[in-house]
Design a protein around this motif. Structure first.
Motif, mmCIF file in Angstrom:
data_model
loop_
_atom_site.group_PDB
_atom_site.id
_atom_site.type_symbol
_atom_site.label_atom_id
_atom_site.label_comp_id
_atom_site.label_asym_id
_atom_site.label_seq_id
_atom_site.Cartn_x
_atom_site.Cartn_y
_atom_site.Cartn_z
ATOM 1 N N ARG A 34 0.828 -1.208 0.000
ATOM 2 C CA ARG A 34 0.000 0.000 0.000
ATOM 3 C C ARG A 34 0.863 1.260 0.000
ATOM 4 O O ARG A 34 0.548 2.230 -0.654
ATOM 5 C CB ARG A 34 -0.942 0.001 1.205
ATOM 6 N N CYS A 35 1.948 1.250 0.769
ATOM 7 C CA CYS A 35 2.848 2.400 0.826
ATOM 8 C C CYS A 35 3.961 2.221 -0.205
ATOM 9 O O CYS A 35 4.447 1.115 -0.402
ATOM 10 C CB CYS A 35 3.462 2.526 2.216
ATOM 11 N N PHE A 36 4.338 3.268 -0.836
ATOM 12 C CA PHE A 36 5.455 3.289 -1.788
ATOM 13 C C PHE A 36 5.216 2.419 -3.026
ATOM 14 O O PHE A 36 6.153 1.950 -3.647
ATOM 15 C CB PHE A 36 6.773 2.876 -1.111
ATOM 16 N N ARG A 37 3.962 2.189 -3.388
ATOM 17 C CA ARG A 37 3.662 1.355 -4.560
ATOM 18 C C ARG A 37 4.292 1.935 -5.826
ATOM 19 O O ARG A 37 4.887 1.218 -6.617
ATOM 20 C CB ARG A 37 2.158 1.204 -4.737
ATOM 21 N N ASN A 38 4.182 3.239 -6.010
ATOM 22 C CA ASN A 38 4.748 3.866 -7.210
ATOM 23 C C ASN A 38 6.273 3.774 -7.221
ATOM 24 O O ASN A 38 6.876 3.632 -8.284
ATOM 25 C CB ASN A 38 4.299 5.321 -7.319
ATOM 26 N N LEU A 39 6.884 3.853 -6.043
ATOM 27 C CA LEU A 39 8.340 3.700 -5.964
ATOM 28 C C LEU A 39 8.759 2.302 -6.425
ATOM 29 O O LEU A 39 9.698 2.155 -7.212
ATOM 30 C CB LEU A 39 8.832 3.955 -4.539
ATOM 31 N N PHE A 40 8.051 1.284 -5.951
ATOM 32 C CA PHE A 40 8.382 -0.085 -6.360
ATOM 33 C C PHE A 40 8.164 -0.295 -7.849
ATOM 34 O O PHE A 40 8.956 -0.955 -8.518
ATOM 35 C CB PHE A 40 7.567 -1.103 -5.553
ATOM 36 N N ARG A 41 7.099 0.261 -8.386
ATOM 37 C CA ARG A 41 6.873 0.161 -9.834
ATOM 38 C C ARG A 41 8.044 0.757 -10.595
ATOM 39 O O ARG A 41 8.524 0.178 -11.560
ATOM 40 C CB ARG A 41 5.603 0.928 -10.219
ATOM 41 N N SER A 42 8.476 1.919 -10.158
ATOM 42 C CA SER A 42 9.585 2.601 -10.832
ATOM 43 C C SER A 42 10.884 1.816 -10.715
ATOM 44 O O SER A 42 11.621 1.681 -11.696
ATOM 45 C CB SER A 42 9.785 3.992 -10.245
ATOM 46 N N VAL A 43 11.163 1.305 -9.528
ATOM 47 C CA VAL A 43 12.406 0.554 -9.311
ATOM 48 C C VAL A 43 12.437 -0.700 -10.174
ATOM 49 O O VAL A 43 13.460 -1.019 -10.779
ATOM 50 C CB VAL A 43 12.564 0.210 -7.813
ATOM 51 N N PHE A 44 11.320 -1.415 -10.257
ATOM 52 C CA PHE A 44 11.302 -2.642 -11.051
ATOM 53 C C PHE A 44 11.288 -2.361 -12.551
ATOM 54 O O PHE A 44 11.759 -3.175 -13.336
ATOM 55 C CB PHE A 44 10.103 -3.513 -10.676
ATOM 56 N N TYR A 45 10.736 -1.218 -12.955
ATOM 57 C CA TYR A 45 10.682 -0.901 -14.376
ATOM 58 C C TYR A 45 11.980 -0.263 -14.879
ATOM 59 O O TYR A 45 12.291 -0.338 -16.064
ATOM 60 C CB TYR A 45 9.504 0.036 -14.667
ATOM 61 N N PHE A 46 12.748 0.328 -13.998
ATOM 62 C CA PHE A 46 13.965 1.049 -14.401
ATOM 63 C C PHE A 46 14.923 0.235 -15.276
ATOM 64 O O PHE A 46 15.415 0.760 -16.282
ATOM 65 C CB PHE A 46 14.691 1.593 -13.170
#
Length: 150
Positions: A34-46
């Motif tokens: 729930r927290c930092f979902r967009n951060l994880f998306r970005s890290v995995f997509y980078f």
């Protein structure tokens, strides 16, 4: 010619299977966060955004026999017997290339699987939870059903 065909088949099958397994697993984990979902998306997509040249350079630095990060970590963890020439030894070179390519490509599929998972109405997940569905059953896979061939 036969060796090139064999290597191509190994690489293709490995990438299809491993990229999808990694992407589904990571997408399911990111979907639960729930927290930092967009951060994880970005890290995995980078890694997907990196060019092949940059990816090759980064992994060459990680897997280098003399000064690579992986061998340094193994040495500092007192696992010196595991230190090998990851790219120079034919026994490990294919595995090293497959894993680095999975790292680069899985991010693209994570975004696709994550979009699919987030498209499932929350009511269905809640109903499955109330009905007592476990992780595999709520994902749509029942191991007993797979074993029975149904």
């Amino acid at each position: 010619m036969h060796n090139a065909l064999k290597n191509t088949m190994i690489m293709t099958l490995s990438l299809v299977v491993l990229e999808n397994i990694a992407a589904i697993a990571l997408a399911m984990m990111v979907d639960k966060v729930r927290c930092f979902r967009n951060l994880f998306r970005s890290v995995f997509y980078f890694p997907t955004l990196l060019s092949g040249i940059v990816m090759g350079f980064v992994w060459a630095m990680i897997l280098n026999y003399n000064f690579g990060v992986l061998n340094q970590i193994l040495e500092s963890a007192r696992l010196g017997s595991w230190i090998v020439d990851w790219l120079g030894n034919p026994k490990y070179a294919m595995l090293s290339i497959i894993l680095s390519t999975v790292w680069k490509g899985a991010g693209y599929y994570i975004i696709i699987y994550l979009a699919g998972l987030q498209g499932i109405p929350q009511e269905l997940n809640e109903a499955a939870s109330i009905d007592g569905a476990g992780g595999w059953q709520s994902f749509g896979i029942s191991p007993s059903r797979c074993l029975q061939g149904r």
